[in-house]
Write a protein that holds these residues in place. Structure first.
Motif, PDB file in Angstrom:
ATOM      1  N   ALA A  30       0.832  -1.198   0.000  1.00  0.00           N
ATOM      2  CA  ALA A  30       0.000   0.000   0.000  1.00  0.00           C
ATOM      3  C   ALA A  30       0.863   1.244   0.000  1.00  0.00           C
ATOM      4  CB  ALA A  30      -0.914  -0.010   1.213  1.00  0.00           C
ATOM      5  N   ALA A  31       0.415   2.254  -0.794  1.00  0.00           N
ATOM      6  CA  ALA A  31       1.158   3.504  -0.845  1.00  0.00           C
ATOM      7  C   ALA A  31       1.081   4.213   0.497  1.00  0.00           C
ATOM      8  CB  ALA A  31       0.603   4.392  -1.951  1.00  0.00           C
ATOM      9  N   SER A  32       0.019   4.026   1.222  1.00  0.00           N
ATOM     10  CA  SER A  32      -0.129   4.598   2.546  1.00  0.00           C
ATOM     11  C   SER A  32      -1.078   3.716   3.336  1.00  0.00           C
ATOM     12  CB  SER A  32      -0.668   6.037   2.466  1.00  0.00           C
ATOM     13  OG  SER A  32      -1.914   6.048   1.810  1.00  0.00           O
ATOM     14  N   SER A  33      -1.077   3.877   4.638  1.00  0.00           N
ATOM     15  CA  SER A  33      -1.947   3.069   5.484  1.00  0.00           C
ATOM     16  C   SER A  33      -3.399   3.303   5.112  1.00  0.00           C
ATOM     17  CB  SER A  33      -1.715   3.433   6.948  1.00  0.00           C
ATOM     18  OG  SER A  33      -2.724   2.871   7.754  1.00  0.00           O
ATOM     19  N   ALA A  34      -4.188   2.209   5.104  1.00  0.00           N
ATOM     20  CA  ALA A  34      -5.611   2.327   4.769  1.00  0.00           C
ATOM     21  C   ALA A  34      -6.319   3.293   5.707  1.00  0.00           C
ATOM     22  CB  ALA A  34      -6.276   0.954   4.816  1.00  0.00           C
ATOM     23  N   ASP A  35      -5.838   3.400   6.953  1.00  0.00           N
ATOM     24  CA  ASP A  35      -6.469   4.303   7.914  1.00  0.00           C
ATOM     25  C   ASP A  35      -6.259   5.764   7.556  1.00  0.00           C
ATOM     26  OD1 ASP A  35      -7.354   2.138   9.373  1.00  0.00           O
ATOM     27  OD2 ASP A  35      -5.603   2.124  10.700  1.00  0.00           O
ATOM     28  N   ASP A  36      -5.223   6.045   6.732  1.00  0.00           N
ATOM     29  CA  ASP A  36      -4.916   7.425   6.376  1.00  0.00           C
ATOM     30  C   ASP A  36      -5.660   7.900   5.134  1.00  0.00           C
ATOM     31  OD1 ASP A  36      -3.135   7.455   8.487  1.00  0.00           O
ATOM     32  OD2 ASP A  36      -1.427   6.859   7.233  1.00  0.00           O
ATOM     33  N   LEU A  37      -6.345   7.006   4.451  1.00  0.00           N
ATOM     34  CA  LEU A  37      -6.972   7.366   3.186  1.00  0.00           C
ATOM     35  C   LEU A  37      -8.260   8.154   3.410  1.00  0.00           C
ATOM     36  CD1 LEU A  37      -6.569   3.980   1.272  1.00  0.00           C
ATOM     37  CD2 LEU A  37      -5.161   6.033   1.057  1.00  0.00           C
ATOM     38  N   PRO A  38      -8.577   9.062   2.482  1.00  0.00           N
ATOM     39  CA  PRO A  38      -9.852   9.780   2.586  1.00  0.00           C
ATOM     40  C   PRO A  38     -11.023   8.817   2.421  1.00  0.00           C
ATOM     41  CG  PRO A  38      -8.776  10.227   0.479  1.00  0.00           C
ATOM     42  CD  PRO A  38      -7.788   9.471   1.312  1.00  0.00           C
ATOM     43  N   ARG A  39     -12.051   9.005   3.245  1.00  0.00           N
ATOM     44  CA  ARG A  39     -13.188   8.083   3.221  1.00  0.00           C
ATOM     45  C   ARG A  39     -14.503   8.853   3.160  1.00  0.00           C
ATOM     46  NH1 ARG A  39     -12.181   2.931   3.762  1.00  0.00           N
ATOM     47  NH2 ARG A  39     -10.111   2.288   4.462  1.00  0.00           N
ATOM     48  N   SER A  40     -15.440   8.266   2.409  1.00  0.00           N
ATOM     49  CA  SER A  40     -16.755   8.894   2.235  1.00  0.00           C
ATOM     50  C   SER A  40     -17.838   8.197   3.030  1.00  0.00           C
ATOM     51  CB  SER A  40     -17.137   8.861   0.755  1.00  0.00           C
ATOM     52  OG  SER A  40     -17.385   7.513   0.342  1.00  0.00           O
ATOM     53  N   GLY A  41     -17.602   6.921   3.392  1.00  0.00           N
ATOM     54  CA  GLY A  41     -18.656   6.112   3.997  1.00  0.00           C
ATOM     55  C   GLY A  41     -19.463   5.342   2.963  1.00  0.00           C
ATOM     56  N   GLN A  42     -19.216   5.614   1.674  1.00  0.00           N
ATOM     57  CA  GLN A  42     -19.881   4.869   0.594  1.00  0.00           C
ATOM     58  C   GLN A  42     -18.971   3.683   0.239  1.00  0.00           C
ATOM     59  OE1 GLN A  42     -20.022   3.722  -2.621  1.00  0.00           O
ATOM     60  NE2 GLN A  42     -22.236   3.399  -2.400  1.00  0.00           N
ATOM     61  N   PRO A  43     -19.410   2.440   0.442  1.00  0.00           N
ATOM     62  CA  PRO A  43     -18.492   1.292   0.375  1.00  0.00           C
ATOM     63  C   PRO A  43     -17.828   1.068  -0.976  1.00  0.00           C
ATOM     64  CG  PRO A  43     -20.779   0.563   0.582  1.00  0.00           C
ATOM     65  CD  PRO A  43     -20.780   2.031   0.840  1.00  0.00           C
ATOM     66  N   VAL A  44     -18.551   1.281  -2.067  1.00  0.00           N
ATOM     67  CA  VAL A  44     -17.945   1.048  -3.390  1.00  0.00           C
ATOM     68  C   VAL A  44     -16.892   2.116  -3.685  1.00  0.00           C
ATOM     69  CG1 VAL A  44     -18.388   0.769  -5.851  1.00  0.00           C
ATOM     70  CG2 VAL A  44     -20.074  -0.040  -4.188  1.00  0.00           C
ATOM     71  N   PHE A  45     -17.238   3.359  -3.453  1.00  0.00           N
ATOM     72  CA  PHE A  45     -16.296   4.459  -3.674  1.00  0.00           C
ATOM     73  C   PHE A  45     -15.044   4.273  -2.818  1.00  0.00           C
ATOM     74  CE2 PHE A  45     -14.542   8.654  -2.903  1.00  0.00           C
ATOM     75  CZ  PHE A  45     -14.559   9.238  -4.168  1.00  0.00           C
ATOM     76  N   ASP A  46     -15.221   3.970  -1.549  1.00  0.00           N
ATOM     77  CA  ASP A  46     -14.071   3.832  -0.650  1.00  0.00           C
ATOM     78  C   ASP A  46     -13.203   2.641  -1.025  1.00  0.00           C
ATOM     79  OD1 ASP A  46     -14.938   6.044   0.696  1.00  0.00           O
ATOM     80  OD2 ASP A  46     -15.748   4.962   2.424  1.00  0.00           O
ATOM     81  N   ARG A  47     -13.817   1.561  -1.512  1.00  0.00           N
ATOM     82  CA  ARG A  47     -13.019   0.396  -1.922  1.00  0.00           C
ATOM     83  C   ARG A  47     -12.189   0.724  -3.152  1.00  0.00           C
ATOM     84  NH1 ARG A  47      -9.796  -3.447  -0.498  1.00  0.00           N
ATOM     85  NH2 ARG A  47     -10.058  -5.428  -1.613  1.00  0.00           N
ATOM     86  N   VAL A  48     -12.735   1.506  -4.073  1.00  0.00           N
ATOM     87  CA  VAL A  48     -11.953   1.943  -5.230  1.00  0.00           C
ATOM     88  C   VAL A  48     -10.727   2.733  -4.766  1.00  0.00           C
ATOM     89  CG1 VAL A  48     -11.945   3.486  -7.239  1.00  0.00           C
ATOM     90  CG2 VAL A  48     -13.883   1.953  -6.846  1.00  0.00           C
ATOM     91  N   VAL A  49     -10.923   3.643  -3.819  1.00  0.00           N
ATOM     92  CA  VAL A  49      -9.816   4.450  -3.307  1.00  0.00           C
ATOM     93  C   VAL A  49      -8.750   3.560  -2.673  1.00  0.00           C
ATOM     94  CG1 VAL A  49      -9.180   6.253  -1.654  1.00  0.00           C
ATOM     95  CG2 VAL A  49     -11.295   6.465  -2.982  1.00  0.00           C
ATOM     96  N   GLU A  50      -9.174   2.574  -1.892  1.00  0.00           N
ATOM     97  CA  GLU A  50      -8.238   1.634  -1.261  1.00  0.00           C
ATOM     98  C   GLU A  50      -7.423   0.884  -2.298  1.00  0.00           C
ATOM     99  OE1 GLU A  50      -9.868  -1.276   1.352  1.00  0.00           O
ATOM    100  OE2 GLU A  50     -10.823   0.216   2.642  1.00  0.00           O
ATOM    101  N   LEU A  51      -8.106   0.305  -3.256  1.00  0.00           N
ATOM    102  CA  LEU A  51      -7.430  -0.553  -4.235  1.00  0.00           C
ATOM    103  C   LEU A  51      -6.463   0.237  -5.102  1.00  0.00           C
ATOM    104  CD1 LEU A  51     -10.437  -2.823  -5.244  1.00  0.00           C
ATOM    105  CD2 LEU A  51      -8.331  -3.574  -4.112  1.00  0.00           C
ATOM    106  N   VAL A  52      -6.841   1.437  -5.505  1.00  0.00           N
ATOM    107  CA  VAL A  52      -5.934   2.249  -6.315  1.00  0.00           C
ATOM    108  C   VAL A  52      -4.690   2.601  -5.512  1.00  0.00           C
ATOM    109  CG1 VAL A  52      -5.636   4.493  -7.427  1.00  0.00           C
ATOM    110  CG2 VAL A  52      -7.705   3.158  -7.852  1.00  0.00           C
ATOM    111  N   ASN A  53      -4.855   3.022  -4.273  1.00  0.00           N
ATOM    112  CA  ASN A  53      -3.705   3.387  -3.454  1.00  0.00           C
ATOM    113  C   ASN A  53      -2.789   2.199  -3.180  1.00  0.00           C
ATOM    114  OD1 ASN A  53      -3.525   6.307  -2.133  1.00  0.00           O
ATOM    115  ND2 ASN A  53      -5.688   5.857  -2.548  1.00  0.00           N
ATOM    116  N   ALA A  54      -3.357   1.021  -3.087  1.00  0.00           N
ATOM    117  CA  ALA A  54      -2.554  -0.162  -2.785  1.00  0.00           C
ATOM    118  C   ALA A  54      -1.876  -0.761  -4.004  1.00  0.00           C
ATOM    119  CB  ALA A  54      -3.434  -1.228  -2.126  1.00  0.00           C
TER     120      ALA A  54
END
Length: 432
Positions: free
Chosen positions: A20-44
């Motif tokens: 991961a480029a950064s810790s998952a806890d540090d990533l911006p989050r919306s609370g929308q599960p699909v959007f947030d999973r996209v953000v996680e996967l791209v960063n990782a």
């Protein structure tokens, strides 16, 4: 092997575990599960860490208080638009989201079946075989018109007489949908209302709906595309490589050249205007490799083709559908003085991997760069043809000026060879 790339790099189902480029806890989050999973996967997993600052800045603009911030209660359409918007900031190929109301979703699910193996039985019960209802036709919207851009060889659409360039108006009286127009109609016929000539009265064509399996369908299309025609006294063969991702596609071509309809061809037009790339990096060696052709001959039974190399003249067709593994294929042919006819390739040479999102849509991420030889990248650049031929789409009525130009050039090359003149490469920078 092809120049400078391994088989794994060009395979669309290439798997890469990136830290991961950064810790998952540090990533911006919306609370929308699909959007947030996209953000996680791209960063990782996205291959270019330098692009993540730009990506995450775009993510923050979508979730911070404003006119329509993405949240757990956001409408589906707004979430879809937000995901598309942030992915677009990465500015590369092999990166996008696909939903199950599109043909791309099913074709990529079959191509990436190993990468999504933990989900594939659930997504495609009961046997994990990817299938969708359709007729073997792909469309695009151009200048507000829904136009046929591809008709797969041997498909129900081809058998019914649908042509590239047709404007699709309705299916069974309703607006066209890639999957929805054919859902629940497998084994039945639909009526497609279309316009073939600009300003002409619409016509109606009856087409049988099939349950299509993408990779077997592509193998059938490659096999059905094989033709042998005569031009100026020369026998000129043709085959279309719709994708390199099938298990047997190259073997189908090799068998046609060695034993089948193309064995008596004087020259060959190989069509690389495909749908998807993928495949082995050394695929072009069928036409330019140095290893000899040979057969295995048992004590009993028939000889088996073990290796085949085409030694006669060849020309390749390219356009913006020539991407990924097919783009490397085209590059290898050009390096071996094979003329390229058509339009510039897609400039889409990276390695991608697929991930299943919480709503069962598919996310493709570019997980590795692709560098040819020393420092050459085709991503964002593409390959220019030696003979440039524009092929207008709207109301083309199936006419293919690029293919016609390739056949004409092949006849010219064969005539030059017969007369004792070996035609010089169209681009003198590329010599055999």
């Amino acid at each position: 092997m092809g120049p400078g790339l391994s088989v794994a790099v060009l395979s669309l189902s290439f798997f890469l575990s990136a830290s991961a480029a950064s810790s998952a806890d540090d990533l911006p989050r919306s609370g929308q599960p699909v959007f947030d999973r996209v953000v996680e996967l791209v960063n990782a997993n996205f291959y270019d860490g330098k692009a993540l600052d730009r990506f995450n800045a775009a993510v923050r603009t979508k979730i911070e208080p404003g006119k329509t911030p993405i949240s757990a209660t956001s409408p589906v359409g707004e979430v879809d638009d937000a995901i598309a918007s942030v992915l677009a900031t990465l500015r590369v190929s092999h990166t996008g989201r696909y939903k199950p109301d599109t043909i791309d979703y099913f074709e990529l699910s079959d191509i990436f079946r190993f990468a999504i193996r933990d989900d594939i039985r659930r997504l495609f019960p009961p046997d994990s075989e990817v299938r969708y209802p359709g007729i073997g036709m792909v469309t695009v919207v151009e200048d507000g018109l829904r136009l046929v851009i591809d008709v797969y060889d041997g498909s129900p659409a081809e058998k019914a007489g649908l042509l590239v360039g047709d404007e699709i108006l309705t299916v069974d009286g309703r607006p066209y949908q890639e999957i929805g127009s054919f859902e629940g109609k497998v084994g039945r016929s639909v009526y497609i209302r279309l316009r073939r000539e600009r300003g002409a009265e619409p016509i109606s064509i009856k087409v049988q709906v099939e349950r299509l399996r993408p990779l077997p369908m592509f193998e059938r299309a490659i096999d059905e595309s094989v033709t042998l025609s005569e031009r100026d006294g020369y026998r000129i063969g043709y085959v279309r490589m719709w994708t390199l991702s099938t298990r047997n596609g190259l073997d189908i071509v090799a068998d046609a050249l060695a034993n089948g309809a193309l064995k008596d061809a004087d020259g060959l037009v190989v069509d690389l205007r495909g749908r998807w790339g993928g495949g082995p990096a050394d695929a072009a060696e069928l036409f330019v490799g140095d290893t000899p052709s040979f057969r295995l001959i048992p004590r009993r039974g028939e000889a088996t083709l073990a290796n085949f190399r085409w030694r006669k003249p060849v020309i390749a067709l390219i356009d913006k559908g020539t991407r990924s593994g097919l783009e490397l294929f085209a590059y290898t042919l050009r390096q071996n003085a094979v003329p390229l006819v058509g339009q510039r390739t897609a400039g889409a040479l990276l390695a991608g991997r697929a991930y299943v999102l919480p709503d069962d849509s598919l996310l493709e991420i570019a997980v590795s760069d692709a560098v040819i030889e020393k420092d050459l990248r085709l991503e964002g650049v593409g390959i220019e043809p030696d003979i440039s031929v524009v092929s207008p789409l709207a109301y083309a009525a199936g006419n293919d000026p690029q293919r016609e130009a390739a056949v004409t050039e092949m006849a010219r090359m064969l005539a030059s060879s017969k007369n004792g003149r070996v035609g010089a490469p169209l681009n003198p920078a590329f010599t055999r």
